[in-house]
Design a protein around this motif. Structure first.
Motif, short mmCIF file in Angstrom:
data_model
loop_
_atom_site.label_atom_id
_atom_site.label_comp_id
_atom_site.label_asym_id
_atom_site.label_seq_id
_atom_site.Cartn_x
_atom_site.Cartn_y
_atom_site.Cartn_z
N PHE A 17 -45.62 67.35 -94.67
CA PHE A 17 -46.04 68.35 -95.65
C PHE A 17 -45.75 69.73 -95.05
O PHE A 17 -46.33 70.11 -94.02
CB PHE A 17 -47.53 68.22 -95.94
CG PHE A 17 -47.91 66.98 -96.71
CD1 PHE A 17 -47.69 66.89 -98.08
CD2 PHE A 17 -48.49 65.90 -96.06
CE1 PHE A 17 -48.04 65.75 -98.79
CE2 PHE A 17 -48.85 64.76 -96.76
CZ PHE A 17 -48.62 64.68 -98.13
N ASP A 19 -45.37 73.94 -95.49
CA ASP A 19 -45.43 75.23 -96.16
C ASP A 19 -44.00 75.77 -96.17
O ASP A 19 -43.17 75.37 -95.35
CB ASP A 19 -46.38 76.16 -95.40
CG ASP A 19 -46.38 77.56 -95.96
OD1 ASP A 19 -46.48 77.71 -97.20
OD2 ASP A 19 -46.29 78.51 -95.17
N VAL A 48 -45.38 72.27 -99.78
CA VAL A 48 -46.70 72.61 -100.32
C VAL A 48 -46.81 74.12 -100.24
O VAL A 48 -46.97 74.69 -99.16
CB VAL A 48 -47.83 71.93 -99.53
CG1 VAL A 48 -49.17 72.17 -100.21
CG2 VAL A 48 -47.57 70.44 -99.36
N LYS A 209 -54.37 73.43 -101.28
CA LYS A 209 -53.33 72.57 -100.72
C LYS A 209 -53.92 71.27 -100.19
O LYS A 209 -53.28 70.21 -100.27
CB LYS A 209 -52.58 73.32 -99.61
CG LYS A 209 -51.77 74.50 -100.11
CD LYS A 209 -50.95 75.11 -98.98
CE LYS A 209 -50.07 76.25 -99.48
NZ LYS A 209 -49.17 76.78 -98.44
N VAL A 213 -52.69 67.42 -100.92
CA VAL A 213 -52.27 66.53 -99.84
C VAL A 213 -53.08 65.24 -99.86
O VAL A 213 -52.52 64.13 -99.75
CB VAL A 213 -52.40 67.23 -98.47
CG1 VAL A 213 -52.28 66.23 -97.32
CG2 VAL A 213 -51.35 68.33 -98.32
N TYR A 226 -48.92 61.03 -91.54
CA TYR A 226 -48.30 62.26 -92.00
C TYR A 226 -48.70 63.40 -91.10
O TYR A 226 -49.57 63.26 -90.23
CB TYR A 226 -48.73 62.56 -93.44
CG TYR A 226 -50.22 62.85 -93.61
CD1 TYR A 226 -50.69 64.16 -93.65
CD2 TYR A 226 -51.15 61.82 -93.75
CE1 TYR A 226 -52.04 64.44 -93.80
CE2 TYR A 226 -52.50 62.10 -93.91
CZ TYR A 226 -52.94 63.40 -93.94
OH TYR A 226 -54.28 63.67 -94.09
N CYS A 228 -49.05 68.04 -91.24
CA CYS A 228 -48.99 69.26 -92.04
C CYS A 228 -48.55 70.42 -91.17
O CYS A 228 -49.07 70.61 -90.06
CB CYS A 228 -50.35 69.57 -92.66
SG CYS A 228 -50.94 68.32 -93.82
N ASP A 235 -53.26 77.52 -95.86
CA ASP A 235 -52.90 76.20 -95.35
C ASP A 235 -54.10 75.50 -94.68
O ASP A 235 -53.99 74.32 -94.33
CB ASP A 235 -51.76 76.31 -94.33
CG ASP A 235 -50.48 76.85 -94.93
OD1 ASP A 235 -50.12 76.39 -96.03
OD2 ASP A 235 -49.86 77.73 -94.32
N MET A 238 -55.30 72.07 -96.10
CA MET A 238 -54.49 70.88 -95.80
C MET A 238 -54.56 70.54 -94.31
O MET A 238 -54.49 69.37 -93.94
CB MET A 238 -53.05 71.04 -96.28
CG MET A 238 -52.16 71.96 -95.53
SD MET A 238 -50.43 71.79 -96.14
CE MET A 238 -49.59 72.97 -95.08
N ALA A 242 -55.81 66.82 -92.87
CA ALA A 242 -55.04 66.09 -91.86
C ALA A 242 -55.91 65.78 -90.64
O ALA A 242 -55.86 64.68 -90.08
CB ALA A 242 -53.81 66.89 -91.46
N VAL A 249 -51.38 68.38 -86.82
CA VAL A 249 -51.32 69.67 -87.52
C VAL A 249 -50.51 70.62 -86.66
O VAL A 249 -50.68 70.67 -85.44
CB VAL A 249 -52.74 70.23 -87.73
CG1 VAL A 249 -52.69 71.71 -88.06
CG2 VAL A 249 -53.46 69.47 -88.84
#
Length: 302
Positions: A17, A19, A48, A209, A213, A226, A228, A235, A238, A242, A249
């Motif tokens: 994911f 930005d 995102v 966001k 997500v 996943y 981010c 942000d 999200m 995460a 992250v």
């Protein structure tokens, strides 16, 4: 295959994911190779962003960059399946409440030419000299002779944006929240930086966001997880999702002061997740994305 709405989408091994602004470098000629490699590894890249889907799609196509299968726009208000440009989970504003907010804004001295809104795909703004100059390089913005009339006629509105002096916008934000809507307030260069205007973004509650997500992860169920990647306070939601899922992250090195520390403290509090800082320059961001994609593949073969 995973079912989302009326579509069946191949279950990804992992999801990145990302930005867009300040995070992903579209000028990098190797970006398509990175996206293709992720796809080859059965991974998925999902942008995102706070921008509209149409705006992001247009920029990607202008840069000859591959358009991801899914794009999250308007800070989570819309999740778009780009193969058909259909919104999988739109959250729209009610026209009656929009009318109340616009009326309050204008009655309190707001300039109607400083009203903007989006339907998820396009931004609509006033056909005003300063506004036109502000958007001169953005061909996806639709300029309207009467923005208020256009609001009345538009069937689908996902975000309303009002701009003006700080004190006025604080009142507008409070009034809007009393109507049950979410607001986000920040300084803006619109339509001129010297005005020192404040922008209020207005959307349905639970628009962020992180919610987007979370919904996509539940629907797509990536086998190997996943991560981010982002660089702004919008942000954080999200990042938190995460971290709660014990995922990775990445906070870009060009992020505003205090962002990295806030995210790190959240991870320490939850005793989950892994937070990294990415030194940011023209090339390092995309190199980092490629590196992390390869790590997902390595995790699978361990």
């Amino acid at each position: 295959m995973q079912e989302i709405g009326r579509y069946k989408i191949e279950k990804p091994k992992f999801i990145l994911f990302l930005d867009k602004d300040g995070t992903t470098d579209l000028e990098d000629e190797n970006l398509n190779n990175i996206f293709n490699l992720v796809q080859t590894m059965q991974g998925m890249v999902i942008f995102v962003t706070g921008r509209t889907v149409g705006d992001i799609e247009g920029e990607l196509k202008n840069k000859a960059v591959k358009v991801p299968e899914i794009i999250v726009g308007d800070n989570g208000a819309v999740i778009c399946y780009t193969k058909t440009n259909e919104f999988l989970k739109p959250k729209e504003l009610e026209h009656e409440k929009i009318a109340q907010i616009v009326d309050y804004f204008i009655k309190n001295g707001g300039n109607k030419d400083f009203i903007r809104f989006t339907n998820g795909m396009e931004v609509f703004a006033s056909n005003h000299q300063e506004v036109e100059k502000y958007y001169k390089t953005n061909k996806s913005v639709k300029l309207c002779d009467d923005i208020c009339e256009k609001i009345q006629k538009e069937k689908h509105i996902t975000k309303l944006v009002l701009t003006g002096p700080k004190e006025r916008m604080e009142k507008v934000s409070k009034f809007t929240e009393e109507l049950g809507y979410w607001t986000d307030t920040d300084i803006t260069k619109f339509p001129k930086e010297e005005y020192q205007n404040v922008r209020v973004d207005i959307a349905q509650k639970n628009i962020n966001k992180g919610e987007a997500v979370k919904w996509l992860v539940e629907k797509l169920a990536p086998e190997n997880g996943y991560m981010c990647v982002g660089n702004g306070f919008n942000d954080v939601s999200m990042f938190e999702v995460a971290i709660e899922d014990d995922m990775k992250v990445a906070v870009m090195g060009n992020s505003p002061s205090g962002l990295l520390e806030e995210v790190q403290q959240y991870a320490q509090k939850k005793k989950k997740g892994k937070v990294e800082k990415v030194p940011y320059d023209k090339n390092l961001a995309n190199q980092y994305i490629l590196k992390k994609a390869k790590l997902f593949q390595e995790d699978e073969t361990d």
